[in-house]
Each structure stands twice: as C-alpha cells, then as structure tokens.
Design a protein around this motif. Sequence first.
Motif, PDB file in Angstrom:
ATOM      1  N   THR A 113      55.761  21.345  43.085  1.00 27.46           N
ATOM      2  CA  THR A 113      54.519  21.333  42.244  1.00 27.46           C
ATOM      3  C   THR A 113      54.104  19.671  42.298  1.00 27.46           C
ATOM      4  OG1 THR A 113      54.417  23.038  40.748  1.00 27.46           O
ATOM      5  CG2 THR A 113      53.500  21.178  39.859  1.00 27.46           C
ATOM      6  N   LEU A 114      52.775  19.536  42.518  1.00 28.92           N
ATOM      7  CA  LEU A 114      52.498  17.967  42.371  1.00 28.92           C
ATOM      8  C   LEU A 114      52.100  17.538  41.062  1.00 28.92           C
ATOM      9  CD1 LEU A 114      51.509  15.197  44.002  1.00 28.92           C
ATOM     10  CD2 LEU A 114      49.724  16.623  44.493  1.00 28.92           C
ATOM     11  N   VAL A 115      52.309  16.549  40.311  1.00 26.47           N
ATOM     12  CA  VAL A 115      51.869  16.185  39.385  1.00 26.47           C
ATOM     13  C   VAL A 115      51.034  14.766  39.550  1.00 26.47           C
ATOM     14  CG1 VAL A 115      52.144  15.608  36.764  1.00 26.47           C
ATOM     15  CG2 VAL A 115      53.213  17.450  38.003  1.00 26.47           C
ATOM     16  N   GLU A 116      49.793  14.646  39.238  1.00 23.64           N
ATOM     17  CA  GLU A 116      49.320  13.266  39.671  1.00 23.64           C
ATOM     18  C   GLU A 116      49.350  12.610  38.338  1.00 23.64           C
ATOM     19  OE1 GLU A 116      45.992  14.582  43.125  1.00 23.64           O
ATOM     20  OE2 GLU A 116      45.287  13.854  41.211  1.00 23.64           O
ATOM     21  N   PRO A 117      48.811  11.218  38.433  1.00 28.02           N
ATOM     22  CA  PRO A 117      48.927  10.140  37.293  1.00 28.02           C
ATOM     23  C   PRO A 117      48.241  10.799  36.018  1.00 28.02           C
ATOM     24  CG  PRO A 117      48.553   9.037  39.243  1.00 28.02           C
ATOM     25  CD  PRO A 117      48.565  10.425  39.863  1.00 28.02           C
ATOM     26  N   ASN A 118      48.987  10.216  34.911  1.00 26.70           N
ATOM     27  CA  ASN A 118      48.329  10.332  33.606  1.00 26.70           C
ATOM     28  C   ASN A 118      48.238  11.871  33.243  1.00 26.70           C
ATOM     29  OD1 ASN A 118      47.741   7.530  33.053  1.00 26.70           O
ATOM     30  ND2 ASN A 118      46.607   7.650  34.945  1.00 26.70           N
ATOM     31  N   VAL A 119      49.050  12.544  33.174  1.00 23.69           N
ATOM     32  CA  VAL A 119      49.242  13.826  32.630  1.00 23.69           C
ATOM     33  C   VAL A 119      50.290  14.148  31.145  1.00 23.69           C
ATOM     34  CG1 VAL A 119      49.803  16.470  33.112  1.00 23.69           C
ATOM     35  CG2 VAL A 119      48.771  14.960  34.876  1.00 23.69           C
ATOM     36  N   VAL A 120      49.795  14.781  30.322  1.00 25.36           N
ATOM     37  CA  VAL A 120      50.645  15.042  29.208  1.00 25.36           C
ATOM     38  C   VAL A 120      50.941  16.286  29.071  1.00 25.36           C
ATOM     39  CG1 VAL A 120      50.689  14.793  26.708  1.00 25.36           C
ATOM     40  CG2 VAL A 120      49.623  12.941  28.053  1.00 25.36           C
ATOM     41  N   PHE A 121      52.038  16.788  28.883  1.00 31.19           N
ATOM     42  CA  PHE A 121      52.632  18.213  28.680  1.00 31.19           C
ATOM     43  C   PHE A 121      52.893  18.295  27.191  1.00 31.19           C
ATOM     44  CE2 PHE A 121      53.682  17.604  33.334  1.00 31.19           C
ATOM     45  CZ  PHE A 121      52.791  18.702  33.947  1.00 31.19           C
ATOM     46  N   GLY A 122      52.215  19.102  26.470  1.00 26.73           N
ATOM     47  CA  GLY A 122      52.634  19.426  25.268  1.00 26.73           C
ATOM     48  C   GLY A 122      53.723  20.294  25.148  1.00 26.73           C
ATOM     49  N   PRO A 123      54.055  20.948  24.160  1.00 25.40           N
ATOM     50  CA  PRO A 123      55.011  22.096  24.080  1.00 25.40           C
ATOM     51  C   PRO A 123      54.599  23.514  24.631  1.00 25.40           C
ATOM     52  CG  PRO A 123      54.828  21.163  21.825  1.00 25.40           C
ATOM     53  CD  PRO A 123      53.808  20.704  22.838  1.00 25.40           C
ATOM     54  N   GLY A 124      55.587  24.184  25.386  1.00 27.67           N
ATOM     55  CA  GLY A 124      55.128  25.543  25.595  1.00 27.67           C
ATOM     56  C   GLY A 124      54.679  25.716  27.045  1.00 27.67           C
ATOM     57  N   VAL A 125      54.845  24.705  27.801  1.00 27.02           N
ATOM     58  CA  VAL A 125      54.276  24.612  29.214  1.00 27.02           C
ATOM     59  C   VAL A 125      55.198  25.221  30.316  1.00 27.02           C
ATOM     60  CG1 VAL A 125      53.035  23.252  31.051  1.00 27.02           C
ATOM     61  CG2 VAL A 125      52.490  22.587  28.688  1.00 27.02           C
ATOM     62  N   LYS A 126      54.770  26.075  31.103  1.00 25.80           N
ATOM     63  CA  LYS A 126      55.588  26.776  32.186  1.00 25.80           C
ATOM     64  C   LYS A 126      54.643  26.613  33.460  1.00 25.80           C
ATOM     65  CE  LYS A 126      59.060  29.768  30.539  1.00 25.80           C
ATOM     66  NZ  LYS A 126      58.959  30.526  29.273  1.00 25.80           N
ATOM     67  N   ILE A 127      55.243  26.081  34.567  1.00 26.01           N
ATOM     68  CA  ILE A 127      54.383  25.911  35.541  1.00 26.01           C
ATOM     69  C   ILE A 127      55.328  26.554  36.701  1.00 26.01           C
ATOM     70  CG2 ILE A 127      53.340  24.385  37.303  1.00 26.01           C
ATOM     71  CD1 ILE A 127      52.799  22.583  34.920  1.00 26.01           C
ATOM     72  N   ALA A 128      55.025  27.214  37.556  1.00 27.44           N
ATOM     73  CA  ALA A 128      55.454  27.874  38.681  1.00 27.44           C
ATOM     74  C   ALA A 128      55.651  26.893  39.882  1.00 27.44           C
ATOM     75  CB  ALA A 128      55.261  29.073  39.265  1.00 27.44           C
ATOM     76  N   GLY A 178      45.080  14.527  38.057  1.00 27.63           N
ATOM     77  CA  GLY A 178      45.144  13.267  36.991  1.00 27.63           C
ATOM     78  C   GLY A 178      44.657  13.732  35.705  1.00 27.63           C
ATOM     79  N   PHE A 179      45.010  12.797  34.859  1.00 32.78           N
ATOM     80  CA  PHE A 179      44.526  12.931  33.429  1.00 32.78           C
ATOM     81  C   PHE A 179      44.253  14.500  32.913  1.00 32.78           C
ATOM     82  CE2 PHE A 179      42.973   9.448  35.606  1.00 32.78           C
ATOM     83  CZ  PHE A 179      43.372   8.118  34.653  1.00 32.78           C
ATOM     84  N   CYS A 180      45.386  15.355  32.838  1.00 37.23           N
ATOM     85  CA  CYS A 180      45.272  16.389  32.291  1.00 37.23           C
ATOM     86  C   CYS A 180      45.968  16.577  30.897  1.00 37.23           C
ATOM     87  CB  CYS A 180      45.667  17.699  33.196  1.00 37.23           C
ATOM     88  SG  CYS A 180      44.587  17.958  34.468  1.00 37.23           S
ATOM     89  N   HIS A 181      45.618  17.264  30.038  1.00 33.70           N
ATOM     90  CA  HIS A 181      46.230  17.439  28.922  1.00 33.70           C
ATOM     91  C   HIS A 181      46.511  19.072  28.714  1.00 33.70           C
ATOM     92  CE1 HIS A 181      47.879  17.594  24.643  1.00 33.70           C
ATOM     93  NE2 HIS A 181      47.850  16.279  24.842  1.00 33.70           N
TER      94      HIS A 181
END
Length: 456
Positions: A279-294, A301-304
């Motif tokens: 998985t690729l995560v670009e800059p400025n990303v915030v993962f709050g609780p409860g996130v599962k990514i396959a 960028g810039f996702c919440h």
Amino acid sequence: MSDRSCLAVILAAGEGTRMKSALPKVLHEVGRLPMIGHVLAAARQAGANGEAVVIGHGADQVRAAVELPAGASGRSPEVFVQTERLGTGHATLAARSAIERGYDDVLVMFGDAPLLQADALGAMRHALAGGADVVVMGFRTERPTGYGRLIGRGGTLTAIREEKDCSDEERLITFCNGGTMAIAGKHALDLLDRIGNDNAKGEYYLTDVVAIAHGLSLSVKAVEVSFENALGVNNRAELAEAEAIWQERKRRESMLSGVTLVAPETVFFSHDTEIGADTLVEPNVVFGPGVKIAVGATIHGFCHIEDAQIAAGAKIGPFARLRGGSMVMEKAKVGTFCETKKARIEPGAKVPHLSYIGDAIVGSGSNIGAGTITCNYDGVNKHLTEIGAGVFIGTNSSLVAPLKVGAGAYVAAGSVVTDDVPDEALAFGRARQVTREGRGKQLRERMARAKNKDEG
Ligand code: UD1
Ligand code: MG
C-alpha cells in the motif's frame, strides 16, 4: 516464560496535576489510546496473566476506561483504590489481595509510561526466572534530574536513592530507575510490607525494596533498557514527546512490513491502524482509530481516515475524509474532496470528486458524478440511500433518502431525486430547460443602457 505466572500491578493513583487537565493523567492518549492502555498491552504481551490497576480515590473515569463493558469478551484488570496517596510502595500494597494469590512474578509498573515495551518486561522476567529476587529497570541519561539513582557496589545493586534523598555525590550518578520493578512472587509481600517512610518526602517508596532485599541477602539485578521505556509523562510537553517517539516506531514498523510511506514524518497512525503490504501512503495522512487497509491500496495525500475498511487496490484521495463505518471495497475509488460515513462503496465503484456519501451503499461498478450528495438527514433521523450495481449518477445530484436507485439506472445531472428509481430507468429530477432565441443579446443591451444612464 509461559510456564511462570505473572501479575502486573499498574500504579495510576498519582494526581497528575501538571497535566492541568480535567482528565486523569493516565487517560491522556498516545496513538489515540489512553496511556494506561499501552501499559496494560505491554504487560499482557510480556505474558502477564493477571492485572491489578491501582487508582486514586474518585478516579471512576480510569476504572471505566480499563474495565471491559459487561458481556465483552476478554479479561478485565482488577481495580484497587489507594485511598491516601502515601507513595509508590503504599500504592502497590493496595493490590495486596491480588499479590496474595501467589504469582511467580510480580511486575510493578507505572500507568504513565506509554512507551514501555514488552521485550523490556520480558528481559526482567527472564532475570527472575534465572534466579534474581528483585529486578530493577535501569536506564542511562545525561539528565538524571528527578529520577531515582541506582546505587551499586562492585556490580551489585544495593539501593535506589530518590533525588531528594541523594548526597551531592550520588546525584552525579547517571544510571537511573526507569520505574518498573519485577519481584519474585514468593518474596513480594514480605518485601513490600517492610517498606517504611523515613525519607525526605515521608512517603512509602517502592524503590526501598532494593535496599531491603539487599539487606536480606536476596539477589537484586538491574536490566538496562533504552530511555523510551522509562519515559514517564508528567506534563503535555512530555506527552507530545511520547507521541512523537510512538509515531516514529509505528511508521518504521509499517514500512518494514511493506508499506510505502513517501514522507513518513507526515503520516500519523493510531494504535490499531493496520495496513497491508504494497500500500502506498502519500504525505500528510492521518489515521484515526479503527482503520484496516488491505494490500496494494493507494492513499493519496491529505486524507483523514477513521473507522474505515479499505480493500485491496482501492484508491483514496487526495483530500478525502472517511468517517465511521466507511467500507471501500476492491478497486473502488473515493476521490478528491469526498466525505463518506457509514457507506459501503462496492468493488470498482467510483466516487471521484466533491461528494458526501453517508448512510449509503454504492453498488459495484457504479459511477457517482462530481458534487453528488446523499441527503441522509432530515433534521431528526438518518435514512439510507441504496444504489445498485452499474448505476450512473449525473453530476450535482441530490439523492434524498430514503431512496433506492436500481441496478443499471441512470440519473440525469443536476437532479434532486426524491422517488425510487427502478432498475435500468432514466430519471430526470430537474426543471426543463427554456431557451429563447436572441434574448441574450437583448438582455445585455438593456443592462448596458441602464448602466450608462446611471453613470451619466
Ligand atoms: C518514580 C520512582 C523513581 C523513578 C521514577 C521513574 C519511586 C519512589 N520513585 O518517581 O525512582 O526514577 O518513578 O519515572 O517509586 N503513584 C500512586 N500512588 C502514590 C504515588 C504514586 O499510584 O501514592 C503512581 C503514580 O500515578 C505514577 C507512579 O506511581 O504512575 C510513579 O509516581 P511518581 O510520583 O510519578 O514517581 P516519581 O517521582 O516519578
Ligand atoms: Mg513520575
């Protein structure tokens, strides 16, 4: 280690006044988990099979945070109340009835040390298994102020001296007490009961166990750990320091497990964030609780993102916000300036731009035009929008829930859709266009004349 039973006593009755907070200190969060949650997790990971949390009088918020709700699976720690704050030794004895049950190992830990790692605890338990009676967690620092100093002679630990009780010479010692102590269960109560309060603060110090054990010719060892394991949070600056170190660890862990972080220092995780390899995560990303990514997803960028499941090959963002109960399935897309909440975006479906999709199902392969909004809330209740597979929703449509749009249907751009649309149907929910030949020119001329008159 599994053959030895282990009780973790976690002290959390301190006032924490320097946090300047209405929230008890140990409930302040690191990686979106209360600090005491990290300590409990480390204890369990190190093999504890009993946990006793010592809280202060009236600390019902702490009790509520550590006890599992009725009916939940798993084990709640026992909670004990220290009615007067008379020191760490006194606090440990609040858990007397748990210690009395007789464990092989007793770990005494502090609830405000969120970076403590299971392997440090494991090393201490290993020393007990190897015959030590008391094991202290030591660390070295050039700034020892505030910590108890480890006093030794010829390789043996003879005492821990608290800062306030140190001689000038002892104060120069840079080998310090990291807080956690491991005591052989068979000696624990006897040693704890011998602690007195003859010191500068008039408190019952847990740390006196070392001198007492040494005096009884028991074996006392120090296990050296890194500074982070000992970091105790006493104010919000230290909380931020702990958070920064914790995020560093989590970023590294996820990169080593196969996740690409283009600018790791700008990505923020929660304690339970799970991301699959490739998985690729670009800059400025915030993962709050409860996130599962396959595996193989792309987070631009810039996702919440919080409380969301993202399947393999899905693409999110840039500038997307995924809220509670979002599910983006295989190869689906939630694009720029989109927000989802309680929404299932089925395989291959696309919500590419400027949409709010809440309380909704978007069927597989459907395309949601830019600016489409699910009107899920009528001011009192929330309602569901169900969009079937292979649907085309034209741009700038308002889907007024409760609503069903059948598979293969087509909604014209700019529609306000209030009635269900059957499978394969075409729905227009907008005023019919009126066109008047030549009237544009006339209108412009009339406006220009009016303007000239005003200015003349
Ligand atoms: C303690 C150690 C010190 C060590 C340092 C590491 C003692 C006497 N000193 O000092 O050697 O270097 O931690 O951070 O143990 N607590 C209670 N009830 C009490 C007092 C304290 O539950 O009556 C709890 C606090 O909530 C906290 C922990 O015990 O979680 C440690 O107490 P704190 O006052 O922070 O001890 P330090 O002075 O930091
Ligand atoms: Mg402290």
